[in-house]
Design a protein around this motif. Sequence first.
Motif, PDB file in Angstrom:
ATOM      1  N   GLY A   2      19.915 -21.147   3.940  1.00  0.00           N
ATOM      2  CA  GLY A   2      20.242 -21.404   5.337  1.00  0.00           C
ATOM      3  C   GLY A   2      19.055 -21.550   6.264  1.00  0.00           C
ATOM      4  O   GLY A   2      19.186 -22.076   7.368  1.00  0.00           O
ATOM      5  N   GLY A   3      17.885 -21.067   5.876  1.00  0.00           N
ATOM      6  CA  GLY A   3      16.693 -21.200   6.711  1.00  0.00           C
ATOM      7  C   GLY A   3      15.767 -22.296   6.206  1.00  0.00           C
ATOM      8  O   GLY A   3      16.143 -23.108   5.366  1.00  0.00           O
ATOM      9  N   ASN A   4      14.531 -22.329   6.745  1.00  0.00           N
ATOM     10  CA  ASN A   4      13.524 -23.314   6.330  1.00  0.00           C
ATOM     11  C   ASN A   4      14.113 -24.726   6.319  1.00  0.00           C
ATOM     12  O   ASN A   4      13.942 -25.495   5.367  1.00  0.00           O
ATOM     13  N   ALA A   5      14.844 -25.048   7.390  1.00  0.00           N
ATOM     14  CA  ALA A   5      15.513 -26.346   7.478  1.00  0.00           C
ATOM     15  C   ALA A   5      14.512 -27.489   7.373  1.00  0.00           C
ATOM     16  O   ALA A   5      13.431 -27.452   7.953  1.00  0.00           O
ATOM     17  N   ALA A  51      13.638 -23.877  12.252  1.00  0.00           N
ATOM     18  CA  ALA A  51      13.803 -23.556  10.841  1.00  0.00           C
ATOM     19  C   ALA A  51      15.206 -23.060  10.517  1.00  0.00           C
ATOM     20  O   ALA A  51      15.581 -22.975   9.351  1.00  0.00           O
ATOM     21  N   GLY A  52      15.994 -22.711  11.563  1.00  0.00           N
ATOM     22  CA  GLY A  52      17.333 -22.190  11.323  1.00  0.00           C
ATOM     23  C   GLY A  52      17.332 -20.744  10.872  1.00  0.00           C
ATOM     24  O   GLY A  52      18.190 -20.331  10.090  1.00  0.00           O
ATOM     25  N   ALA A  53      16.389 -19.930  11.365  1.00  0.00           N
ATOM     26  CA  ALA A  53      16.277 -18.536  10.927  1.00  0.00           C
ATOM     27  C   ALA A  53      17.549 -17.747  11.205  1.00  0.00           C
ATOM     28  O   ALA A  53      17.946 -16.885  10.408  1.00  0.00           O
ATOM     29  N   MET A  54      18.211 -18.017  12.343  1.00  0.00           N
ATOM     30  CA  MET A  54      19.448 -17.302  12.652  1.00  0.00           C
ATOM     31  C   MET A  54      20.513 -17.556  11.600  1.00  0.00           C
ATOM     32  O   MET A  54      21.261 -16.645  11.208  1.00  0.00           O
ATOM     33  N   VAL A  55      20.602 -18.805  11.123  1.00  0.00           N
ATOM     34  CA  VAL A  55      21.593 -19.143  10.106  1.00  0.00           C
ATOM     35  C   VAL A  55      21.315 -18.349   8.830  1.00  0.00           C
ATOM     36  O   VAL A  55      22.232 -17.823   8.190  1.00  0.00           O
ATOM     37  N   TYR A  56      20.049 -18.251   8.465  1.00  0.00           N
ATOM     38  CA  TYR A  56      19.656 -17.453   7.297  1.00  0.00           C
ATOM     39  C   TYR A  56      20.106 -16.003   7.462  1.00  0.00           C
ATOM     40  O   TYR A  56      20.714 -15.421   6.557  1.00  0.00           O
ATOM     41  N   ILE A  57      19.808 -15.405   8.613  1.00  0.00           N
ATOM     42  CA  ILE A  57      20.157 -14.007   8.840  1.00  0.00           C
ATOM     43  C   ILE A  57      21.670 -13.817   8.807  1.00  0.00           C
ATOM     44  O   ILE A  57      22.187 -12.868   8.200  1.00  0.00           O
ATOM     45  N   ASP A  58      22.395 -14.711   9.458  1.00  0.00           N
ATOM     46  CA  ASP A  58      23.848 -14.631   9.497  1.00  0.00           C
ATOM     47  C   ASP A  58      24.437 -14.644   8.096  1.00  0.00           C
ATOM     48  O   ASP A  58      25.331 -13.860   7.759  1.00  0.00           O
ATOM     49  N   VAL A  92      27.646 -24.847  14.629  1.00  0.00           N
ATOM     50  CA  VAL A  92      27.248 -24.153  13.412  1.00  0.00           C
ATOM     51  C   VAL A  92      28.248 -23.033  13.129  1.00  0.00           C
ATOM     52  O   VAL A  92      28.443 -22.153  13.971  1.00  0.00           O
ATOM     53  N   PRO A  93      28.912 -23.044  11.971  1.00  0.00           N
ATOM     54  CA  PRO A  93      29.848 -21.964  11.641  1.00  0.00           C
ATOM     55  C   PRO A  93      29.119 -20.658  11.384  1.00  0.00           C
ATOM     56  O   PRO A  93      28.067 -20.636  10.746  1.00  0.00           O
ATOM     57  N   LEU A  94      29.672 -19.574  11.896  1.00  0.00           N
ATOM     58  CA  LEU A  94      29.070 -18.246  11.750  1.00  0.00           C
ATOM     59  C   LEU A  94      29.879 -17.411  10.775  1.00  0.00           C
ATOM     60  O   LEU A  94      31.111 -17.439  10.785  1.00  0.00           O
ATOM     61  N   ARG A  95      29.182 -16.643   9.953  1.00  0.00           N
ATOM     62  CA  ARG A  95      29.848 -15.794   8.973  1.00  0.00           C
ATOM     63  C   ARG A  95      29.914 -14.340   9.430  1.00  0.00           C
ATOM     64  O   ARG A  95      30.846 -13.632   9.101  1.00  0.00           O
ATOM     65  N   PHE A  96      28.910 -13.891  10.164  1.00  0.00           N
ATOM     66  CA  PHE A  96      28.827 -12.480  10.561  1.00  0.00           C
ATOM     67  C   PHE A  96      28.755 -12.309  12.073  1.00  0.00           C
ATOM     68  O   PHE A  96      29.517 -11.557  12.657  1.00  0.00           O
ATOM     69  N   PHE A  97      27.827 -12.985  12.729  1.00  0.00           N
ATOM     70  CA  PHE A  97      27.623 -12.812  14.159  1.00  0.00           C
ATOM     71  C   PHE A  97      28.772 -13.397  14.979  1.00  0.00           C
ATOM     72  O   PHE A  97      29.417 -14.360  14.572  1.00  0.00           O
ATOM     73  N   THR A  98      28.979 -12.818  16.163  1.00  0.00           N
ATOM     74  CA  THR A  98      29.777 -13.489  17.184  1.00  0.00           C
ATOM     75  C   THR A  98      28.894 -14.567  17.803  1.00  0.00           C
ATOM     76  O   THR A  98      27.672 -14.591  17.600  1.00  0.00           O
ATOM     77  N   GLU A  99      29.498 -15.438  18.588  1.00  0.00           N
ATOM     78  CA  GLU A  99      28.709 -16.502  19.225  1.00  0.00           C
ATOM     79  C   GLU A  99      27.627 -15.915  20.119  1.00  0.00           C
ATOM     80  O   GLU A  99      26.476 -16.374  20.093  1.00  0.00           O
ATOM     81  N   GLN A 100      27.965 -14.889  20.909  1.00  0.00           N
ATOM     82  CA  GLN A 100      26.973 -14.301  21.808  1.00  0.00           C
ATOM     83  C   GLN A 100      25.862 -13.623  21.034  1.00  0.00           C
ATOM     84  O   GLN A 100      24.681 -13.741  21.382  1.00  0.00           O
ATOM     85  N   LEU A 112      13.669  -4.961  10.615  1.00  0.00           N
ATOM     86  CA  LEU A 112      14.524  -5.865   9.844  1.00  0.00           C
ATOM     87  C   LEU A 112      14.549  -7.251  10.462  1.00  0.00           C
ATOM     88  O   LEU A 112      14.457  -8.261   9.759  1.00  0.00           O
ATOM     89  N   LEU A 113      14.700  -7.313  11.778  1.00  0.00           N
ATOM     90  CA  LEU A 113      14.775  -8.597  12.471  1.00  0.00           C
ATOM     91  C   LEU A 113      13.497  -9.404  12.252  1.00  0.00           C
ATOM     92  O   LEU A 113      13.554 -10.612  11.986  1.00  0.00           O
ATOM     93  N   ARG A 114      12.357  -8.754  12.345  1.00  0.00           N
ATOM     94  CA  ARG A 114      11.085  -9.447  12.119  1.00  0.00           C
ATOM     95  C   ARG A 114      10.993  -9.932  10.667  1.00  0.00           C
ATOM     96  O   ARG A 114      10.611 -11.078  10.404  1.00  0.00           O
ATOM     97  N   GLN A 115      11.330  -9.049   9.737  1.00  0.00           N
ATOM     98  CA  GLN A 115      11.287  -9.425   8.322  1.00  0.00           C
ATOM     99  C   GLN A 115      12.215 -10.604   8.039  1.00  0.00           C
ATOM    100  O   GLN A 115      11.833 -11.570   7.363  1.00  0.00           O
ATOM    101  N   HIS A 116      13.419 -10.546   8.574  1.00  0.00           N
ATOM    102  CA  HIS A 116      14.394 -11.608   8.331  1.00  0.00           C
ATOM    103  C   HIS A 116      13.997 -12.925   9.001  1.00  0.00           C
ATOM    104  O   HIS A 116      14.287 -14.008   8.483  1.00  0.00           O
ATOM    105  N   THR A 117      13.340 -12.837  10.146  1.00  0.00           N
ATOM    106  CA  THR A 117      12.866 -14.045  10.816  1.00  0.00           C
ATOM    107  C   THR A 117      11.843 -14.767   9.943  1.00  0.00           C
ATOM    108  O   THR A 117      11.904 -15.993   9.768  1.00  0.00           O
ATOM    109  N   ILE A 118      10.911 -14.013   9.388  1.00  0.00           N
ATOM    110  CA  ILE A 118       9.894 -14.605   8.513  1.00  0.00           C
ATOM    111  C   ILE A 118      10.540 -15.165   7.250  1.00  0.00           C
ATOM    112  O   ILE A 118      10.196 -16.262   6.789  1.00  0.00           O
ATOM    113  N   GLU A 119      11.488 -14.425   6.685  1.00  0.00           N
ATOM    114  CA  GLU A 119      12.203 -14.921   5.505  1.00  0.00           C
ATOM    115  C   GLU A 119      12.939 -16.220   5.832  1.00  0.00           C
ATOM    116  O   GLU A 119      12.965 -17.153   5.025  1.00  0.00           O
ATOM    117  N   GLY A 120      13.555 -16.278   7.017  1.00  0.00           N
ATOM    118  CA  GLY A 120      14.267 -17.480   7.422  1.00  0.00           C
ATOM    119  C   GLY A 120      13.349 -18.679   7.632  1.00  0.00           C
ATOM    120  O   GLY A 120      13.773 -19.827   7.487  1.00  0.00           O
TER     121      GLY A 120
END
Length: 222
Positions: A166-169, A71-78, A38-46, A150-158
């Motif tokens: 990017g989320g709700n795959a 759901a791909g929530a990380m992709v949404y956040i990234d 999965v290509p990342l736009r903001f996060f490092t791999e770790q 923010l993390l909780r809010q973004h997880t739910i949004e994702g």
Amino acid sequence: MKRRKFIELSSGSIGGLLIHRLSALPIGVNTQEGKVRVPLRFFTEQEAKVIVAACERIFPANESGPGATQAGAMVYIDRQLAGPYGTDKYRYTQPPFVESVPEHGYQGKENPRETYRAGLPKLGADFVELDGAKQDERLRAIQNTHFFQLLRQHTIEGMFCDPMHGGNANLVGWQMLGYPGPQMSYRAQIGKYNGAAYRPKPQSLQQILSSPVKPWEDEETG
């Protein structure tokens, strides 16, 4: 030209979804290898691995349905952090920066990108290796911080956003809720069900419009 960053995820854990490139073209899952890059736009791999694990603790898969990983929530956040939202392009960001009542929303100086960069070390680089109980301890230790909120809010949004973000795959979040998607009209359904449950197959905005839709996070940030 920046070197593109990737995270390698199990195709089984993300339910065979299609992840979008920076150009919004889909990357297919290689089911034989069982992995997808999965290509990342903001996060490092770790960082991405830590976010995947943290999101799954916030919204875990259980008997009710899939969780944040599928759901791909990380992709949404990234994608959100890499876009104009991440730099607070549309938020008033001038001082004074003061604590205020919750109704006023966030009044701090740090934008979402800065909040994540400062908050991720508090979870620890070893977060991924911890068992679920210890991961929960780390999350509870920061639950009153702006980063966790923010993390909780973004997880739910994702979990429940339109898939173009990017989320709700595979529309797993909408299927869980029984939400049909942003339908333009329900006129054709009037009088058809006569008290029976209306459970249409969910459709994304792109499916409904039958044309590509450019998400706002793909806007140039300058």
